[in-house]
Design an enzyme around this catalytic site. Sequence first.
Site, PDB file in Angstrom:
ATOM      1  CG  ASP A 226      -1.906  -1.144   1.208  1.00  0.00           C
ATOM      2  OD1 ASP A 226      -2.209  -1.656   0.109  1.00  0.00           O
ATOM      3  OD2 ASP A 226      -2.384  -1.536   2.292  1.00  0.00           O
ATOM      4  NE  ARG A 291     -10.578 -11.938   3.200  1.00  0.00           N
ATOM      5  CZ  ARG A 291      -9.941 -10.759   3.267  1.00  0.00           C
ATOM      6  NH1 ARG A 291     -10.029  -9.922   2.248  1.00  0.00           N
ATOM      7  NH2 ARG A 291      -9.242 -10.438   4.328  1.00  0.00           N
TER       8      ARG A 291
END
Length: 351
Positions: A226, A291
């Site tokens: 990230d 999910r």
Amino acid sequence: MIFLTTQTFFKFSLSFRSFIDSPKPLHSHLLLPPISHSKQNCMASTFSSTIPIVDLSKPDAKTLIVNACEEFGFFKVINHGVPMEVISQLETEALEFFSLPLNEKEKAGSPNPFGYGSKRIGPNGDVGWVEYLLLNTNQEHDFSLYGKNHEKFRCLLNSYMSSVRKMACDILELMAEGLKIQQKNVFSKLLRDKESDSVFRVNHYPACPELAVNGENMIGFGEHTDPQIISLLRSNNTSGLQIYLRDGSWISVPPDHNSFFINVGDSLQVMTNGRFRSVRHRVLANGFKSRLSMIYFGGPPLSEKITSFPSLMKGKESLYKEFTWFEYKNLTYGSRLADNRLGHFERIAAS
């Protein structure tokens, strides 16, 4: 505060153009090829029991956080202070959105940069078994067109974001204390800044029955780090998340819908001069269950200079050249998920 209309409902995003929509829905005939074992390490078949756990209510939290960031770049937090009722209600809203027909979801607009997208991740060929919603946390929107529940949704989302942002700032201040940085808010002030480039994202990974039948592995979201300072992830009780260790192995993270998982981002790696490592991670598709994950990406203002703090260099030269968050974001436009973006800013020692 976060504001949105029907047209911007659930526009969850990295606030730059990092995701490109695809017009096709997720269907079984669009299965991606199994992960190539020639390019990837073998899939972890069992969950790891080594994931650090930090109780934010305990006095040793700052020490445990520093240790976890140095060794893994990743940890789980408990006693985080985010109301479970708010989490559950927001998850329900997201699941209701993803259950809508494709034409209804597309009314949120393509992720350019905010909106609904599926399968394609970025402009450079990355794909995954995923659909997603993207939101800029600082952009004001008109709620008046959301329908009869628009006030309820606005309050719910604002409550969640307020709690998660506070947790992110508390964790960053514990990091600063653990690193013995005199200015306790050196990291957290960047998230509290009114120009903070923080964003929010929801990923939905539909169950993929073919995987259950064939016993294959398939990428839901490809390996990456990230770029921001810190990421706070919460998911439902479905497996799939894996992190990459320094020994070259992937380990599966046991799901825990009551807790949050924290990622060190690229920017924090630079600010700590490499002491904290931005964690490489990915999500595998699940053959039996869908999910849902909700991620808050804490980012600095666009003009913020990202550089190593002198107190952490101990008289040595920084490992990285200085850059602004705006420059780093622009770099991501032309990169693949798995690219080492920080490599462009590393100071290479002469041989």
